[in-house]
Design a protein around this motif. Structure first.
Motif, mmCIF file in Angstrom:
data_model
loop_
_atom_site.group_PDB
_atom_site.id
_atom_site.type_symbol
_atom_site.label_atom_id
_atom_site.label_comp_id
_atom_site.label_asym_id
_atom_site.label_seq_id
_atom_site.Cartn_x
_atom_site.Cartn_y
_atom_site.Cartn_z
ATOM 1 N N GLU A 41 -7.016 2.603 -6.206
ATOM 2 C CA GLU A 41 -8.091 3.615 -5.992
ATOM 3 C C GLU A 41 -9.062 2.677 -4.752
ATOM 4 O O GLU A 41 -9.304 1.246 -4.796
ATOM 5 N N SER A 121 -9.428 5.729 6.733
ATOM 6 C CA SER A 121 -8.431 6.384 5.980
ATOM 7 C C SER A 121 -7.080 5.710 6.064
ATOM 8 O O SER A 121 -6.573 5.543 5.052
ATOM 9 N N ASP A 122 -6.893 5.119 7.233
ATOM 10 C CA ASP A 122 -5.750 4.508 7.562
ATOM 11 C C ASP A 122 -5.518 3.259 6.844
ATOM 12 O O ASP A 122 -4.676 2.654 6.480
ATOM 13 N N ILE A 124 -7.182 2.297 4.403
ATOM 14 C CA ILE A 124 -7.026 2.463 2.766
ATOM 15 C C ILE A 124 -5.585 2.616 2.654
ATOM 16 O O ILE A 124 -5.220 2.231 1.360
ATOM 17 N N ASP A 125 -4.849 3.629 3.186
ATOM 18 C CA ASP A 125 -3.530 3.967 3.040
ATOM 19 C C ASP A 125 -2.550 2.516 3.103
ATOM 20 O O ASP A 125 -1.809 2.153 2.194
ATOM 21 N N LYS A 126 -2.994 1.827 3.905
ATOM 22 C CA LYS A 126 -2.150 0.481 4.105
ATOM 23 C C LYS A 126 -2.215 -0.646 3.178
ATOM 24 O O LYS A 126 -1.661 -1.064 2.641
ATOM 25 N N LEU A 128 -3.501 0.090 0.106
ATOM 26 C CA LEU A 128 -2.970 0.632 -1.300
ATOM 27 C C LEU A 128 -1.499 0.532 -1.405
ATOM 28 O O LEU A 128 -0.918 0.132 -2.380
ATOM 29 N N LYS A 129 -0.946 0.809 -0.327
ATOM 30 C CA LYS A 129 0.483 0.535 -0.104
ATOM 31 C C LYS A 129 0.859 -0.906 -0.559
ATOM 32 O O LYS A 129 1.835 -1.563 -1.166
ATOM 33 N N GLN A 132 0.364 -1.878 -4.102
ATOM 34 C CA GLN A 132 1.431 -1.066 -4.944
ATOM 35 C C GLN A 132 2.680 -2.478 -4.646
ATOM 36 O O GLN A 132 3.330 -2.607 -5.780
#
Length: 447
Positions: A41, A121-122, A124-126, A128-129, A132
């Motif tokens: 998150e 947002s981009d 955050i997506d990078k 988060l990946k 993980q």
């Protein structure tokens, strides 16, 4: 007319109306977006626009007043000039700062890429990946407690009533990853990496990921070591950290304030092994945040500090340069007072070594990757340090992580105990440096 030219014109008009004949203004603006994530998150998303303007005014008695503002419209500039003028009558009368003698000298040309900003947002997506992927890379890696992905645009300018006018802009992107482990009957271990670039597209995110995983896993099978004297090899990051902690050695303001390991007579003296050379090079191509002028408008440059072990230059502002009959070097920051700080270190080999060393055939050598607690473990006025570190005990190229240990010594003695400067440099955010071999240092371990 550019924004800086407009500010200069407004400042000149308002100064004339106020009867001010001598002033200068330094300003910077930073537009930044940064994100952090935790357990899948977003943890923090921050977008900010920060501006800072320093205004200095000299009165008819040549005393100086300083104020700061964030407003660069007509009203803001007029109020800042007026406030600085009022403050000048309470200013110092000894060693009063003046314009840099090089505030109108030509600026160096630096090539840099300008990146387009990406939406948060981009980022955050990078991130988060990345989080993980790190958790999936090894079963022992259970958390990524510290991480960050950021992009910023920086604008800077300097102008004075003598006609100096400087401005520059650049973009910077950065990524930081730090993982921790959990294993049964074993202490948590950690590892991290930090990378910077001019643009998000050129940022080495994959390199940061790989380095974080490799460092973390290299510390899993740790062992205690006995206390004693060891031959020590400093990684580029670790050695640069020590150089920064003891920068009073070549900081002219510290020297004049008698808060240094050096004196004005130290120039020309041997302070380190002849194998070591050091310069401060703000313009090095590895310096992503390269600045072409300092807070006084002085052009930055490649300044030799140590040549084959001999101290050859101090870092100067216009104030210290005048007091020590030298030239300003492009290392000044202005504010309530003028301060001095290094830009970008470049450590390289001085004299050719008479003997080569390698971790591939070394016995019982400690490789220090990172030193910690610099704020508490360094006495910069005495030259002593005692610092916990992350590192490995190396035997014939095989590395075993050290459970917990502290390295201690005297910095000037350390410089003179250098027995080898490797010839392969590594570019880091704070400088460029190869690995540095020290003949012997005290290491306290947990046995």
């Amino acid at each position: 007319m550019s924004k800086v030219q407009s500010i200069a014109q407004i400042a000149t008009e308002k100064a004339h109306q106020l009867g001010i004949k001598k002033f200068d203004i330094y300003g910077s603006a930073v537009d930044q977006t940064s994100v952090q994530v935790f357990q899948g998150e977003p943890k923090q998303v921050k977008a900010s626009q920060k501006s800072s303007v320093i205004v200095r005014v000299w009165n008819e008695k040549q005393q100086i007043g300083v104020t700061s503002t964030t407003d660069v419209d007509e009203v803001g500039i007029e109020l800042a000039l007026k406030t600085a003028l009022e403050a000048s009558y309470f200013g110092v009368t000894d060693h009063v700062p003046d314009f840099s003698t090089e505030a109108k000298s030509p600026l160096p040309v630096v090539k840099s890429s300008w990146g387009k900003p990406f939406p948060a947002s981009d980022l955050i997506d990078k991130l988060l990946k990345l989080e993980q992927d790190l958790l999936n890379s090894h079963e022992a890696i259970t958390s990524v407690p510290y991480n960050g992905l950021a992009q910023q645009e920086v604008d800077r300018f300097y102008l004075n009533s003598d006609g100096a006018l400087r401005e520059e802009a650049r973009s910077i992107a950065s990524v930081y990853l730090y993982t921790t482990t959990e294993q049964e009957n074993r202490k948590p271990r950690s590892g991290g990496s930090y990378k910077v670039a001019n643009t998000l597209e050129t940022l080495d995110i994959d390199g940061c990921f790989q380095e974080t995983v490799e460092k973390t896993l290299s510390h899993l099978d740790y062992q205690p070591i006995p206390s004693g004297k060891y031959r020590v090899v400093f990684s580029p990051e670790a050695f640069l950290s020590l150089l920064g902690a003891f920068s009073n050695l070549y900081n002219a303001q510290n020297i004049l304030d008698k808060q240094s390991l050096s004196t004005p007579d130290s120039l020309g003296k041997q302070i380190a092994s002849s194998l070591l050379s050091l310069s401060d090079n703000a313009l090095h191509e590895g310096n992503i945040g390269a600045e072409t002028f300092d807070g006084e408008g002085t052009p930055t440059r490649n300044l030799p500090i140590i040549e084959k072990g001999i101290l050859v230059n101090f870092l100067h502002s216009s104030v210290t340069a005048k007091r020590m009959n030298a030239q300003p070097t492009g290392h000044a920051s202005i504010g309530a007072k003028v301060s001095i700080s290094p830009n970008y270190y470049h450590v390289f080999r001085g004299e050719q070594p008479t003997q080569e060393y390698s971790l591939e055939n070394a016995d019982n050598v400690i490789l220090i990757d990172d030193v910690q607690a610099l704020h508490a473990g360094v006495n910069s006025l005495q030259g002593s340090f005692s610092l916990p570190f992350d590192g490995w005990l190396v035997n014939k190229g095989e590395k075993v992580s050290i459970e917990a240990a502290t390295v201690a010594g005297d910095f000037l003695e350390l410089l003179k105990s250098i027995i080898f400067v490797e010839d392969t440099p590594e570019i880091t955010p704070s400088g460029i440096c190869p690995r540095i071999w020290i003949d012997s240092l005290s290491v306290t371990g947990q046995s």
